[in-house]
Design a protein around this motif. Sequence first.
Motif, PDB file in Angstrom:
ATOM      1  N   THR A  82      -4.663  -0.095 113.374  1.00 36.32           N
ATOM      2  CA  THR A  82      -4.067   1.213 113.623  1.00 36.32           C
ATOM      3  C   THR A  82      -2.686   1.269 113.002  1.00 36.32           C
ATOM      4  OG1 THR A  82      -2.993   0.591 115.704  1.00 36.32           O
ATOM      5  CG2 THR A  82      -5.270   1.341 115.837  1.00 36.32           C
ATOM      6  N   ASP A  95      -6.665   5.300 114.363  1.00 33.87           N
ATOM      7  CA  ASP A  95      -5.802   5.979 115.344  1.00 33.87           C
ATOM      8  C   ASP A  95      -6.516   7.138 116.011  1.00 33.87           C
ATOM      9  OD1 ASP A  95      -2.937   4.695 114.866  1.00 33.87           O
ATOM     10  OD2 ASP A  95      -3.929   4.918 112.937  1.00 33.87           O
ATOM     11  N   THR A  96      -7.695   7.543 115.451  1.00 34.01           N
ATOM     12  CA  THR A  96      -8.489   8.595 116.088  1.00 34.01           C
ATOM     13  C   THR A  96      -9.233   8.087 117.323  1.00 34.01           C
ATOM     14  OG1 THR A  96     -10.452   8.154 114.730  1.00 34.01           O
ATOM     15  CG2 THR A  96      -8.842   9.718 113.853  1.00 34.01           C
ATOM     16  N   TRP A 123      -4.887   7.926 119.994  1.00 33.47           N
ATOM     17  CA  TRP A 123      -4.254   9.211 119.697  1.00 33.47           C
ATOM     18  C   TRP A 123      -3.855  10.011 120.931  1.00 33.47           C
ATOM     19  CZ3 TRP A 123      -1.746  10.404 115.647  1.00 33.47           C
ATOM     20  CH2 TRP A 123      -1.356  11.735 115.405  1.00 33.47           C
ATOM     21  N   LYS A 147       0.166   9.761 120.201  1.00 36.48           N
ATOM     22  CA  LYS A 147       0.255  10.561 118.982  1.00 36.48           C
ATOM     23  C   LYS A 147       1.686  10.971 118.649  1.00 36.48           C
ATOM     24  CE  LYS A 147      -1.163  14.742 121.515  1.00 36.48           C
ATOM     25  NZ  LYS A 147      -2.205  15.802 121.581  1.00 36.48           N
ATOM     26  N   PHE A 160       3.373   8.688 115.983  1.00 37.19           N
ATOM     27  CA  PHE A 160       2.737   8.402 114.700  1.00 37.19           C
ATOM     28  C   PHE A 160       3.714   8.495 113.536  1.00 37.19           C
ATOM     29  CE2 PHE A 160       0.218   9.274 110.906  1.00 37.19           C
ATOM     30  CZ  PHE A 160      -0.798   8.344 111.010  1.00 37.19           C
ATOM     31  N   TRP A 203      -8.793  15.102 116.191  1.00 35.57           N
ATOM     32  CA  TRP A 203      -7.644  14.204 116.027  1.00 35.57           C
ATOM     33  C   TRP A 203      -7.474  13.787 114.566  1.00 35.57           C
ATOM     34  CZ3 TRP A 203      -9.738  10.907 120.656  1.00 35.57           C
ATOM     35  CH2 TRP A 203      -9.578  11.643 121.833  1.00 35.57           C
ATOM     36  N   ILE A 216      -3.967  14.003 112.503  1.00 39.19           N
ATOM     37  CA  ILE A 216      -3.370  12.867 111.798  1.00 39.19           C
ATOM     38  C   ILE A 216      -3.134  13.211 110.331  1.00 39.19           C
ATOM     39  CG2 ILE A 216      -3.819  10.502 111.021  1.00 39.19           C
ATOM     40  CD1 ILE A 216      -5.236  10.065 113.731  1.00 39.19           C
TER      41      ILE A 216
END
Length: 690
Positions: free
Chosen positions: A70, A104-105, A110, A114, A117, A159, A163
Motif C-alpha cells: 500500500t 489502498d482500495t 481507504w 484516506k 494518502f 475508492w 485514489i
Amino acid sequence: MKAFLRLSIGLILLFGANTYAQKIKIACIGNSVTAGYLLPEPRKEAYPAQLQQLLGEQYLVGNFGHSGATLLKKGHNPYYKTKEFSEVLNFRPDIAIIHLGLNDTDPRNWPNYKGDFQSDYQWLIDSLKQGNPKLKIYICKLSPVFSGHPRFKSGTRDWYWQIQGKIVQVAKANGFELIDLNTALNNRPDLFADYLHPDTTGAAIIAKTVYAHLTGNFGGFKLHPLFTDHMVLQRDKQIPVYGRANAGDQVEVEFNHLTLRTTANVNGKWKVFFKPMKFGGPYTLKVKAGKQRILLNDVMIGDVWLCSGQSNMAFPLKSSATAEATLSHLNKNLPIRLLKFNPLAETDNITWDIKTLDAVNALNYFSGSWAKPEENTVGDFSAVAYYFGEKLALSEQVPVGLIQMAVGGSTLESWMDRTTLEHDDLLIDLLANWRKSDFIQDWARDRAAVNLKNAINPKQRHPYEPAYNNEAGISTLTEFPIKGVIWYQGESNAQNVELFNHEFPLLVKSWRKKWNDNFPFYYVQLSSIDRPSWPCFRDAQRKLQAIIPNSGMAVSSDLGDSLNVHPAHKKEIGERLALLAIKNNYHRQIQASGPVAVAARRIEHTIIIHFAHAKKLMAGSGLAVKGFEVEDEKGNHWPVKAVIFNNTVHLTVPAKLKIIQVLYAWQPFTRANLMNEAKLPASTFSISIN
C-alpha cells in the motif's frame, strides 16, 4: 529524432555530460503489477524488464515492486516497510516511476486512512529525493481493476476513482508528469485473468506507455483515421482536427484559408480547433509536421449523422426493395458522403479462426474511410441510413455525412461504455459473466459461442459483449462533432423489456455525455414478425420517447415480414427518420409522426379514441380499420370493430364487458393500418379507458 532524444538530452542537462557515460538508473516502484505477479517469468515479462528491453543498454531498469504493498503508511502492508523500499533508496535512481495505490482500495485501508494518502505520497517522494535531489519522478494513474474483482462492488469501484483523483493532485502539486495506465488498459479485460493483474501482453502495454513518456516517442506523426478524402465536418460547431505525434513535435493545419499551429503534448496528442463554419465545400485540408505532409481533398462542411445499431441498420441498400430503382438512377452529384465501418468478421453462424480472435481482442474490429456516392459504395451502405441522408440532402441542400457503425445481432449493452455499466448496480454483473447471464438474449449467447469456439482465452472478446462495440468503435468517434444519431436496434434485447427500459435511456445519456452534446437521437421501432414479445417491446419503445429528451421514433411495423427479421422495405423507414430531423432540427412545418392516441373514453357500447398528429385519420389502402382489440378486467383480449368518425376512432364493445384498456397493433405480426394524412402509420400502443 527529437522524441528519441528527449530522455537523453534531458538527463545530460540534469546530470551533466560527464555522468551521462554511466548507465541511467530507472526505478520502477509499485505493487504486484510492477512485480509481475501471475506472470510465468516475472524477471523477463514484468513491465520493468520489458521497459529495459525497449530502452537498451544505456539504461539500468530496476524492479522494486512488492506484491500487496500500500502507499498508505498505516495500510495493511505499507510500501515503506518493505525491503524493496530500502533497496530503491540504496539504488539512488536517476528516474523513478511510481505506480502505487491499487491495494489502498482494500476496506482495511481507504475507509480508515484516506485522509493521509496525499501526505504519505509526498513523504515517499521526499524520501526518494533525499538520495538524489535531481531525481526525476513520474507518477502513474492506476492500472484498471475490472468489475469481476471480488471487492469491486463493495467499495473498490468508488475508492479506486477517489485514489485516482488524489494521484492527480500529487502530480500537480509537484509538477510531475502523469502516466495514465488506466486509459492504456481499461478496454482490455482479456489481458487480466484475475481482473487486477495484467498478463505479459498487458505488461508490455505498460512498458510501452512508460517508454513513450520517458522518450517522447509515441510512434511519430499521425492524423486520426477519421480524417480522409471526401470527409464531412460538422457545420456551426468548432471543428477539431487531431491526431498523434511525438511529444513536442510541431503540427500545422491549414483549412479554408486559416492556419493553426500546435504542439504535441506529453501524451503524444495534438489537436487544433477551427472556428464554427457555415456549410460548403469542397475544401482541402493540409496538415504537416516536420517533413511530413498530408493533403485531404473534397472535404465538405455540413451535417454529420452517426447511423448505428444491429443488422437492420447494417442491411445494405443493394438488398432492399428499392435497390434497382435507386442504383440505376443514382444521383452522384448529391452532396452525400459515406463512411462505412466494416466489421473485421461477420457475426454469422461461423467459427472464427485464431487470427481473427486475436484481432478482435486487440479491438481491431472496425475499419473504413469516407467515400463519394458511387453505385458500389451506396449499394453496400446501410439502406436506412442512405435514404435518411438522401432525403435530408434534398430537403436542406446541405452536405450530409453518414457514418455507419452497426453490427448484426449486437446487443444494446455492447454499445454502452464500461464506466456507465460499472456504475450501474443492475448492469455491472453483465461485464464479467455476460456469456452465462440471462440478461443477455440466449440467441446472442449461442451465436457468440459459435464464433468463439476456437478461443483459448476464457475472456475472449466479442461484438455482443457488453462495452465491446463502444470500446472498439464508438469511443474512437467521440471527439468528432456530429449533428445527431439514428439508431435501429432492439431485436437482440426484445426478450427483456424491463431491462431495455432501464438501459436505453442510459445509452443515450452516456453517448451525449461522451460527446458533450445533447444531440438528437432518433430510433426505429421494431418491425412486426411472429415473435411473441415484440408487441410489448414496441409499446415500450413508443413510451421511451417521453423519457428520453430530444428523441423521436419511426414506426416500421406496417412494413414487417412475418418470417423474416430483415424486411426489405427500408426506404420508407429511412425517410420517416428524416422527417423527424427535418421537423425538429431543421424546423420545417411538416408532419413527422403518425397518429398518437391521447385519450380513450367509453360511452355505453362505444369506446372513442382521440388522436394527436392527425388532421385526417385514414385506413391504409382505403380498407376498413384493422388492428384494434380491447382487454377486459379478467385479462381477456377481444377483437373489436373499429371505424373512423369525426376524426376519431370508434370501437364497438359488448355491453357486459368491463374494458380496462385498448390495444392497437398488439399482434407480433400485425396488419394494423391506421395512418394520418401524411400516410404515416400509428405505432403499436396501449391506452387505458378514462
